[in-house]
Design an enzyme around this catalytic site. Structure first.
Site, PDB file in Angstrom:
ATOM      1  N   ASN A 165       4.009   5.348  -9.471  1.00 56.80           N
ATOM      2  CA  ASN A 165       4.343   6.471  -8.608  1.00 56.80           C
ATOM      3  C   ASN A 165       5.760   6.953  -8.991  1.00 56.80           C
ATOM      4  OD1 ASN A 165       5.551   7.853  -6.401  1.00 56.80           O
ATOM      5  ND2 ASN A 165       3.933   7.106  -5.073  1.00 56.80           N
ATOM      6  N   ASP A 167       7.448   9.517  -7.636  1.00 54.96           N
ATOM      7  CA  ASP A 167       8.110  10.321  -6.586  1.00 54.96           C
ATOM      8  C   ASP A 167       9.619  10.112  -6.563  1.00 54.96           C
ATOM      9  OD1 ASP A 167       5.576  10.988  -5.822  1.00 54.96           O
ATOM     10  OD2 ASP A 167       5.591   9.891  -3.929  1.00 54.96           O
ATOM     11  N   HIS A 168      10.028   8.835  -6.791  1.00 54.81           N
ATOM     12  CA  HIS A 168      11.456   8.537  -6.629  1.00 54.81           C
ATOM     13  C   HIS A 168      12.313   9.186  -7.707  1.00 54.81           C
ATOM     14  CE1 HIS A 168      10.762   6.025  -3.257  1.00 54.81           C
ATOM     15  NE2 HIS A 168       9.836   5.362  -3.912  1.00 54.81           N
ATOM     16  N   ARG A 176      20.275  16.576  -6.088  1.00 56.23           N
ATOM     17  CA  ARG A 176      21.228  17.487  -6.714  1.00 56.23           C
ATOM     18  C   ARG A 176      20.716  18.930  -6.745  1.00 56.23           C
ATOM     19  NH1 ARG A 176      25.766  16.233 -10.122  1.00 56.23           N
ATOM     20  NH2 ARG A 176      26.917  14.867  -8.744  1.00 56.23           N
ATOM     21  N   HIS A 201       3.010  12.054  -4.757  1.00 53.44           N
ATOM     22  CA  HIS A 201       2.681  12.469  -3.396  1.00 53.44           C
ATOM     23  C   HIS A 201       3.259  13.860  -3.183  1.00 53.44           C
ATOM     24  CE1 HIS A 201       2.790  11.261   1.158  1.00 53.44           C
ATOM     25  NE2 HIS A 201       2.224  12.424   0.949  1.00 53.44           N
ATOM     26  N   ARG A 203       4.095  16.220  -0.761  1.00 52.61           N
ATOM     27  CA  ARG A 203       4.247  16.272   0.699  1.00 52.61           C
ATOM     28  C   ARG A 203       4.336  17.715   1.175  1.00 52.61           C
ATOM     29  NH1 ARG A 203       6.065  12.283   4.093  1.00 52.61           N
ATOM     30  NH2 ARG A 203       5.951  10.202   3.209  1.00 52.61           N
ATOM     31  N   ARG A 207       9.646  17.216  -0.127  1.00 47.07           N
ATOM     32  CA  ARG A 207      10.967  16.564  -0.210  1.00 47.07           C
ATOM     33  C   ARG A 207      11.252  15.990  -1.590  1.00 47.07           C
ATOM     34  NH1 ARG A 207      10.059  11.323   3.578  1.00 47.07           N
ATOM     35  NH2 ARG A 207       9.423  12.903   5.052  1.00 47.07           N
ATOM     36  N   HIS A 208      10.205  15.651  -2.348  1.00 51.37           N
ATOM     37  CA  HIS A 208      10.476  15.170  -3.703  1.00 51.37           C
ATOM     38  C   HIS A 208       9.617  15.899  -4.740  1.00 51.37           C
ATOM     39  CE1 HIS A 208       7.252  12.569  -2.363  1.00 51.37           C
ATOM     40  NE2 HIS A 208       8.026  11.703  -1.749  1.00 51.37           N
ATOM     41  N   GLU A 228      -1.538  11.857  -4.300  1.00 53.87           N
ATOM     42  CA  GLU A 228      -1.485  11.316  -2.947  1.00 53.87           C
ATOM     43  C   GLU A 228      -1.198  12.478  -2.009  1.00 53.87           C
ATOM     44  OE1 GLU A 228       0.940   7.638  -3.113  1.00 53.87           O
ATOM     45  OE2 GLU A 228       1.461   8.297  -1.087  1.00 53.87           O
ATOM     46  N   THR A 258       8.977   6.942   4.210  1.00 54.07           N
ATOM     47  CA  THR A 258       7.867   6.774   3.265  1.00 54.07           C
ATOM     48  C   THR A 258       6.613   6.588   4.114  1.00 54.07           C
ATOM     49  OG1 THR A 258       6.992   5.426   1.460  1.00 54.07           O
ATOM     50  CG2 THR A 258       8.290   4.267   3.099  1.00 54.07           C
ATOM     51  N   THR A 259       5.421   6.558   3.446  1.00 56.20           N
ATOM     52  CA  THR A 259       4.184   6.398   4.199  1.00 56.20           C
ATOM     53  C   THR A 259       4.268   5.104   5.020  1.00 56.20           C
ATOM     54  OG1 THR A 259       3.167   7.308   2.224  1.00 56.20           O
ATOM     55  CG2 THR A 259       1.685   6.531   3.949  1.00 56.20           C
ATOM     56  N   GLU A 309      -7.417   2.290  -0.749  1.00 57.11           N
ATOM     57  CA  GLU A 309      -6.207   1.633  -1.233  1.00 57.11           C
ATOM     58  C   GLU A 309      -5.686   0.795  -0.070  1.00 57.11           C
ATOM     59  OE1 GLU A 309      -3.098   4.040  -3.082  1.00 57.11           O
ATOM     60  OE2 GLU A 309      -1.607   2.563  -2.449  1.00 57.11           O
ATOM     61  N   HIS A 349       1.964  -0.297  -2.062  1.00 61.38           N
ATOM     62  CA  HIS A 349       3.053  -0.034  -1.124  1.00 61.38           C
ATOM     63  C   HIS A 349       3.942  -1.261  -0.964  1.00 61.38           C
ATOM     64  CE1 HIS A 349       5.568   1.914   1.733  1.00 61.38           C
ATOM     65  NE2 HIS A 349       4.866   3.026   1.592  1.00 61.38           N
ATOM     66  N   GLY A 350       5.170  -1.097  -1.433  1.00 63.92           N
ATOM     67  CA  GLY A 350       6.184  -2.138  -1.272  1.00 63.92           C
ATOM     68  C   GLY A 350       6.089  -3.260  -2.292  1.00 63.92           C
ATOM     69  N   GLY A 371       5.740   2.154  -7.078  1.00 66.47           N
ATOM     70  CA  GLY A 371       6.752   3.162  -7.351  1.00 66.47           C
ATOM     71  C   GLY A 371       8.156   2.625  -7.244  1.00 66.47           C
ATOM     72  N   HIS A 372       8.574   2.374  -6.019  1.00 65.63           N
ATOM     73  CA  HIS A 372       9.980   2.104  -5.738  1.00 65.63           C
ATOM     74  C   HIS A 372      10.545   0.956  -6.575  1.00 65.63           C
ATOM     75  CE1 HIS A 372      13.508   0.834  -3.349  1.00 65.63           C
ATOM     76  NE2 HIS A 372      13.670   2.136  -3.262  1.00 65.63           N
TER      77      HIS A 372
HETATM   78  N1  PXP Z   1       0.581   3.756  -2.207  1.00 63.05           N
HETATM   79  C1  PXP Z   1       0.810   4.686  -1.267  1.00 63.05           C
HETATM   80  C2  PXP Z   1      -0.349   5.224  -0.515  1.00 63.05           C
HETATM   81  C3  PXP Z   1       2.110   5.168  -1.019  1.00 63.05           C
HETATM   82  O1  PXP Z   1       2.316   6.092  -0.067  1.00 63.05           O
HETATM   83  C4  PXP Z   1       3.168   4.673  -1.809  1.00 63.05           C
HETATM   84  C5  PXP Z   1       4.557   5.207  -1.603  1.00 63.05           C
HETATM   85  O2  PXP Z   1       4.632   6.526  -2.004  1.00 63.05           O
HETATM   86  C6  PXP Z   1       2.883   3.694  -2.778  1.00 63.05           C
HETATM   87  C7  PXP Z   1       1.589   3.242  -2.947  1.00 63.05           C
HETATM   88  C8  PXP Z   1       3.945   3.113  -3.657  1.00 63.05           C
HETATM   89  O3  PXP Z   1       4.785   2.370  -2.847  1.00 63.05           O
HETATM   90  P1  PXP Z   1       6.156   1.817  -3.439  1.00 63.05           P
HETATM   91  O4  PXP Z   1       6.972   3.022  -3.800  1.00 63.05           O
HETATM   92  O5  PXP Z   1       6.725   1.030  -2.306  1.00 63.05           O
HETATM   93  O6  PXP Z   1       5.798   0.975  -4.610  1.00 63.05           O
END
Ligand code: PXP
Length: 401
Positions: A165, A167-168, A176, A201, A203, A207-208, A228, A258-259, A309, A349-350, A371-372
């Site tokens: 992911n 997004d970040h 910026r 994602h 949104r 935002r990103h 997403e 975040t979600t 998921e 997620h996470g 992602g993160h």
């Molecule tokens: N899956 C979903 C549905 C999410 O919303 C996110 C965060 O955008 C992720 C996975 C990835 O999560 P993370 O950025 O914590 O790895």
């Protein structure tokens, strides 16, 4: 390979897992002590089954299973395993029967494989009532034996995929309000490094990720683009135009960082079913982001999702080993339940460099969305090189000075 699985059941949103069935067929041959023999397992739809049923049995409807034992005169090459024959299964009919009998589709197809195999081995319930009863008993016994063999050993056939992911990357750019760093470029680097998918994602508040990003990613992503999104009208229309390789429906709140949790499918069942129908018509498979919860899994099947998921956030955020184990077991059981129900299973997620391994080892999980943790690490492991490159410029004598 003693089982030739021929999957002729073509449905873009097919919820049959051929690897699971092939594995069960192999175990059955083992239980029946027929590992030296081979058979073909052919998955078809009702119309193909009706053709075979008409051609070979003069019946004008489809049926659930047909067996064609190898004939004495069939060609066999020296050194080749003995051919048992072919078992043809109509997935359409099996699905209807599974629903009626309150079983998972894989449970019903497994029963049909057992029935077909016994026919190949010479059993025939049509010969006499006594033989019908004996065959029925043998089927029950084989199913029990198979269950005890598979219970603790769901075998993985393929490695799980990693989807990144990005997004970040866009979050840093938006901070910026300029053009760098570009999530599209980042996606390309992820793919070159071996990622099997890219997730973004889009949104409602943008935002990103921006509309320009998804348009470019659609053109450039070579692996799989997973969009997403919340089920808002504007975003649904963008997805229908864009045609990503799949979408993942998530709950979206304006104030969240975040979600936050999985979707409550039951609360939004009608809207979700309508969205999935629209996506299906456009040939876009749908995943729903849910908490690891049996009720939500059942609801995901009912609304026609192709994937779920599973939310791994509570497992990752656990503050004690006991809590983490508990959350892990919940994900493990939910993944198995979803898989058995015919859903394809992703998770995310996470997840980070400590928590991912255990989830990736679950045999029922097809893809992880991360992602993160990866983008955060990239900042740190890339910082050394970035500083050295800038130092080289700072220390280089400037021409003419
Ligand atoms: N899956 C979903 C549905 C999410 O919303 C996110 C965060 O955008 C992720 C996975 C990835 O999560 P993370 O950025 O914590 O790895």
């Amino acid at each position: 390979m003693p089982v030739h699985l021929i999957d002729q059941y073509h449905d873009a949103h097919c919820r049959i897992n051929p690897a699971l069935l092939e594995n069960r067929a192999l175990l059955l041959l083992e239980i029946l002590q027929c590992r030296e023999q081979v058979f073909s397992l052919v998955l078809v739809d009702d119309s193909t089954m009706a053709e075979y049923n008409h051609r070979y049995r003069k019946k004008n409807t489809a049926t659930n299973v047909l067996s064609f034992p190898a004939q004495d005169g069939d060609e066999q090459f020296p050194g080749q395993e003995a051919e048992l024959g072919d078992v043809l299964i109509s997935v359409d009919t099996a699905k209807v029967e599974a629903r009626r009998q309150n079983k998972s589709i894989h449970h019903r197809v497994t029963e049909l494989i057992i029935h077909g195999l016994l026919h190949l081995l010479g059993h025939d319930h049509e010969r006499s009532e006594q033989e019908a009863l004996a065959m029925w008993d043998r089927e029950q016994e084989l199913f029990r034996q198979l269950q005890s063999k598979t219970n603790s050993s769901l075998e993985r056939r393929t490695m799980p995929h990693l989807a990144i992911n990005v997004d970040h990357v866009a979050t840093v750019r938006q901070a910026r309000g300029i053009t760098e760093p570009d999530p599209v470029l980042a996606a390309g680097i992820c793919e070159l490094a071996g990622a099997e998918g890219i997730v973004v994602h889009l949104r409602e508040d943008r935002r990103h990720i921006q509309d320009r990003d998804v348009l470019l990613l659609r053109q450039t992503v070579k692996t799989k683009l997973n969009l997403e999104m919340g089920a808002a009208k504007e975003i649904i229309n963008i997805a229908l135009d864009l045609k990503p390789d799949m979408i993942t429906l998530v709950p979206e709140k304006r104030k969240e960082l975040t979600t936050e949790g999985g979707l409550d499918i039951i609360a939004g069942e009608k809207k979700l079913a309508r969205t999935i129908q629209k996506m299906s018509k456009a040939g876009i498979p749908v995943s729903i982001f849910i908490d690891p919860d049996a009720v939500q899994i059942e609801a995901a099947v009912d609304v026609g999702a192709t994937f779920v998921e599973l939310h791994t956030g509570r497992y990752c955020d656990a503050t004690s080993e006991e809590e983490r184990d508990l959350e892990f077991r919940l994900i493990e059981q939910s993944a198995e339940l979803a898989f058995e129900s015919g859903l394809r299973v992703n998770a995310g997620h996470g997840l980070d460099y400590l928590t991912t391994g255990r989830i990736a080892a679950l045999p029922t999980i097809e893809e992880l969305s991360i992602g993160h943790a990866v983008i955060s690490r990239a900042v740190l492991v890339g910082l050394d090189q970035a500083v050295r490159e800038m130092l080289a410029i700072v220390r280089r004598p400037f021409p003419g000075q």
